[in-house]
Design an enzyme around this catalytic site. Structure first.
Site, short mmCIF file in Angstrom:
data_model
loop_
_atom_site.label_atom_id
_atom_site.label_comp_id
_atom_site.label_asym_id
_atom_site.label_seq_id
_atom_site.Cartn_x
_atom_site.Cartn_y
_atom_site.Cartn_z
N LYS A 34 0.86 -1.20 0.00
CA LYS A 34 0.00 0.00 0.00
C LYS A 34 0.89 1.25 0.00
O LYS A 34 2.09 1.16 0.27
CB LYS A 34 -0.90 -0.02 1.24
CG LYS A 34 -0.15 -0.05 2.57
CD LYS A 34 -1.08 -0.43 3.72
CE LYS A 34 -0.31 -0.47 5.03
NZ LYS A 34 -1.10 -1.08 6.12
N TYR A 255 12.34 31.71 5.86
CA TYR A 255 11.04 32.30 6.20
C TYR A 255 10.95 32.60 7.69
O TYR A 255 11.41 31.81 8.53
CB TYR A 255 9.92 31.34 5.81
CG TYR A 255 9.68 31.25 4.32
CD1 TYR A 255 9.50 32.41 3.54
CD2 TYR A 255 9.62 30.03 3.69
CE1 TYR A 255 9.26 32.32 2.18
CE2 TYR A 255 9.39 29.93 2.33
CZ TYR A 255 9.21 31.09 1.59
OH TYR A 255 8.98 31.00 0.24
C1 LIG Z 1 -0.23 -2.01 6.79
C2 LIG Z 1 -0.73 -3.33 7.25
C3 LIG Z 1 0.15 -4.42 7.41
C4 LIG Z 1 1.65 -4.30 7.29
O1 LIG Z 1 2.22 -3.93 8.53
P1 LIG Z 1 3.83 -3.84 8.70
O2 LIG Z 1 3.98 -3.40 10.11
O3 LIG Z 1 4.28 -2.80 7.73
O4 LIG Z 1 4.37 -5.18 8.41
C5 LIG Z 1 -0.40 -5.66 7.70
N1 LIG Z 1 -1.73 -5.81 7.86
C6 LIG Z 1 -2.60 -4.78 7.74
C7 LIG Z 1 -4.05 -5.02 7.94
C8 LIG Z 1 -2.14 -3.51 7.45
O5 LIG Z 1 -2.98 -2.48 7.36
#
Ligand SMILES: *Cc1c(COP(=O)(O)O)cnc(C)c1O
Length: 362
Positions: A34, A255
């Site tokens: 993701k 700034y």
């Molecule tokens: C993002 C996510 C993961 C991955 O978690 P990590 O800590 O990056 O391994 C796994 N399961 C779900 C449901 C997630 O939203």
């Protein structure tokens, strides 16, 4: 030279193997990609992992799954958090939704029935204490009734743990695992069961069930210095000194004149700012970058397209390379800590306008 994010694919493959070595060979691995594969590159990371034999991919949203299909990915894709308006698109691109509430279960079943698709693969998400998404254990009976009437094929059941990286929350995690095991016992052996994220794999391998979901571990972080040593950061963020200025005592920088020199100060201006993901928290002396192997503090306010660093003590020139994070200096995790945040946040904040450069040879 310009700002680049180097993506080291050999490190990704090493991390994939390192994670696989923590679980049994029968356990499937789902790669969480993701947020643009944690801020890196969807085509590069997913093609590499597909070739390496990953069993599943997961994204948060339908649009992200579409991007994987457009990159030519054939592996099954779980969409963790689909919304009702996007379900037809999910079907069009052969994406498998996580159904986490009766509202989305009903909406999806209706679409599948109306289009006479039949036996569409779906996943059921259970809430075991994170209290974010998912059906509760109490809803199980009603769920089994309404689910089995529909034209869906249950591929997996899963849950997400709240604190797998925190040894102080062992009891809470064990309780979540117990609830998940209890929920699992209501289903026959067919659905794939999965509950562990990266820190879960590292700290609770006994709860691997049939599949594990790894995100941050693939990108090189284990949320613990002990595990970080076994993994290799996949991305390095590099930039360049665009211009050098010398401030006399009393002159200000940037700034709102947030920095005022109390002595003669040499300043380097770098072509990266908060629009690229370097948040304002890194400014005013909190964050550092590396030039000629020496730390240079980010001073003044972070601008949209630039940061300024104090190079008074560094022998360097315009055009010199600057490392913001890289395997051999500070990692993304240690850089993030300087702004009281975590590797996940700095990685996923890196904007599209930073050029991605693939490194394919070790
Ligand atoms: C993002 C996510 C993961 C991955 O978690 P990590 O800590 O990056 O391994 C796994 N399961 C779900 C449901 C997630 O939203």
């Amino acid at each position: 030279m310009e700002t680049v994010l180097e993506i080291h694919l050999p490190n990704l493959l090493d991390n994939f193997q390192a994670i696989k070595s923590k679980i049994s060979p029968q356990t499937k691995v789902l790669a969480v990609v993701k947020a643009v594969a944690y801020g890196s590159s969807v085509p590069a990371i997913t093609k590499c992992l597909e070739l390496a034999g990953v069993d599943y991919f997961a994204v948060a949203y339908v649009s992200e799954g579409v991007a994987l299909r457009k990159a030519g990915i054939k592996t099954p894709i779980l969409v963790l958090h689909p919304q009702i308006g996007n379900l037809e698109k999910a079907i069009q691109y052969d994406l498998e939704p996580s159904l986490y509430s009766f509202r989305i279960l009903t909406a999806f079943s209706n679409i599948v029935q109306q289009n006479s698709i039949g036996k569409y693969p779906v996943h059921l998400k259970f809430n075991t204490g994170l209290n974010r998404l998912g059906f509760s254990e109490k809803e199980l009976e009603k769920l089994k009734k309404s689910f089995y009437q529909k034209d869906l094929k249950l591929v997996s059941i899963f849950s997400h743990l709240a604190a797998t990286e925190d040894p102080k929350e062992k009891e809470f995690t064990k309780k979540q695992l117990e609830i998940f095991a209890r929920i699992s016992s209501h289903f026959d052996a067919t659905p794939i069961r999965h509950v562990l994220n990266t820190s879960g794999i590292l700290n609770y391998p006994e709860a691997q069930f049939d599949m594990v979901r790894t995100g941050i571990g693939l990108y090189g972080f284990g949320n613990d210095l002990k595990f970080d040593k076994e993994l290799k950061p996949v991305v390095s963020l590099k930039t360049v000194i665009s211009q050098i200025h010398t401030l006399n005592k009393g002159e200000s920088l940037g700034y709102n004149r947030a920095f005022v020199a109390d002595k003669k100060t040499k300043i380097g201006t770098l072509p990266i700012g908060h629009a690229d993901g370097i948040g304002r928290q890194y400014g005013n002396g909190n964050g550092s970058v590396y030039i000629q192997s020496k730390p240079a503090k980010i001073i003044g306010n972070v601008c949209m397209d630039m940061i300024m660093v104090d190079i008074t003590a560094i022998d360097c020139e315009e055009g010199d390379e600057v490392l913001i994070f890289a395997e051999d200096v500070q990692t993304a995790d240690s850089f993030a800590k300087q702004a009281n945040t975590i590797s996940y946040e700095i990685l996923t904040a890196l904007s599209e306008r930073i050029k991605r450069k693939l490194i394919v040879k070790p």
